[in-house]
Design a protein around this motif. Sequence first.
Motif, short mmCIF file in Angstrom:
data_model
loop_
_atom_site.label_atom_id
_atom_site.label_comp_id
_atom_site.label_asym_id
_atom_site.label_seq_id
_atom_site.Cartn_x
_atom_site.Cartn_y
_atom_site.Cartn_z
N ASP A 159 0.79 -1.23 0.00
CA ASP A 159 0.00 0.00 0.00
C ASP A 159 0.83 1.28 0.00
OD1 ASP A 159 -2.35 -1.49 0.06
OD2 ASP A 159 -2.47 -1.48 2.25
N TYR A 160 1.98 1.28 0.68
CA TYR A 160 2.66 2.55 0.93
C TYR A 160 4.14 2.59 0.57
CZ TYR A 160 -1.66 2.97 3.55
OH TYR A 160 -2.99 2.99 3.89
N GLN A 161 4.77 1.46 0.38
CA GLN A 161 6.21 1.46 0.17
C GLN A 161 6.63 2.25 -1.07
OE1 GLN A 161 8.34 -2.36 -0.53
NE2 GLN A 161 9.62 -1.74 1.19
N SER A 162 5.79 2.25 -2.09
CA SER A 162 6.14 2.98 -3.32
C SER A 162 6.30 4.48 -3.07
CB SER A 162 5.07 2.75 -4.40
OG SER A 162 3.82 3.25 -3.97
N LEU A 163 5.68 5.00 -2.01
CA LEU A 163 5.79 6.42 -1.69
C LEU A 163 7.15 6.79 -1.11
CD1 LEU A 163 2.27 7.01 -0.07
CD2 LEU A 163 2.97 7.44 -2.44
N GLU A 164 7.99 5.80 -0.82
CA GLU A 164 9.33 6.08 -0.31
C GLU A 164 10.18 6.81 -1.35
OE1 GLU A 164 11.05 2.43 1.01
OE2 GLU A 164 9.75 2.24 2.76
N LEU A 165 9.77 6.77 -2.60
CA LEU A 165 10.51 7.47 -3.66
C LEU A 165 10.37 8.99 -3.54
CD1 LEU A 165 9.54 5.22 -6.71
CD2 LEU A 165 11.71 5.22 -5.45
N ILE A 166 9.37 9.43 -2.79
CA ILE A 166 9.12 10.87 -2.65
C ILE A 166 10.06 11.45 -1.59
CG2 ILE A 166 7.40 12.60 -1.94
CD1 ILE A 166 5.24 10.70 -2.98
N ASP A 167 10.62 12.62 -1.89
CA ASP A 167 11.46 13.32 -0.92
C ASP A 167 10.53 14.05 0.06
OD1 ASP A 167 13.30 14.72 0.56
OD2 ASP A 167 14.38 15.55 -1.15
#
Length: 279
Positions: free
Chosen positions: A262-270
């Motif tokens: 659900d959320y790990q892909s958002l780790e790419l955001i600074d």
Amino acid sequence: MNRLIIVIELCAALLAGAVSPAKAAENMSYTIAVIPSVPTVTMHTQWTPLLEWLTQKTGIRFSLKLFERMADFEREIGEGNPDFIFASPIQTVVAHQTHQYIPLVRGGKAIAIGVFVRKDSPFRTLDDLSGETISFVGNKNLCSVFVRHMLAKREPPLIFASNYAGSTRNVIKSVLLGKSSAGAVFIPELERELEANREQLRSVIETPKIAPHPLSAHPRVPFNVRERVKSALLELASLKNGAELLRTVRLPSPVAADYKNDYQSLELIDIRELTDWGR
């Protein structure tokens, strides 16, 4: 023989005084910190009935922690103080990275963000918005962070001015009045806008869907407590008046949450750069 009796009596006394993990959980109070979205008085009114039901259902006591300022809420997350947090996906990522908070449940419907312009606007594509002003609710808002990251990482990056309007309604007004060339809000919020206003708007793009705010637990919270809270919330949706309780706190039709999916892909955001985290 007397020695054996003494040993047996001592073991019995210890067992009688022992507290099971489940019983120990009932004797503890766990804090739930909630992202500030409306005045604290309103949030207290919204969340108290749910927490009272949770206590009755699980036997676990909860203490509600509310904040007037987003920076104070984020500081609490950064320090790992709350046992449970109800936070945005962006804040959930930071909480997981810093203290391994574990998402338990989330609303069942993933949501997309729409970037829109006036229907009579000459802007047709994102490239057309180069050098223009785009309105967002705020710099910490999930919608804002996601879209600004997306526009910064596209090829070529889109250069634009950001206007923080303070609310979804103000973002829409800003576009309708020509103060901003475009606006970005969640699609469901746009769909709740007056039809007369929506008819004056035109979509430029819709983003991929994002899993909504989850309720997460600090890993220090015992596994059995996390599971009891999770099971209770999933069960509540099927009970009379349960759906309304969950909708009020922004957990409609809850499903089990999973950080990786659900959320790990958002780790790419600074996140810290885009949100001025904790400030």
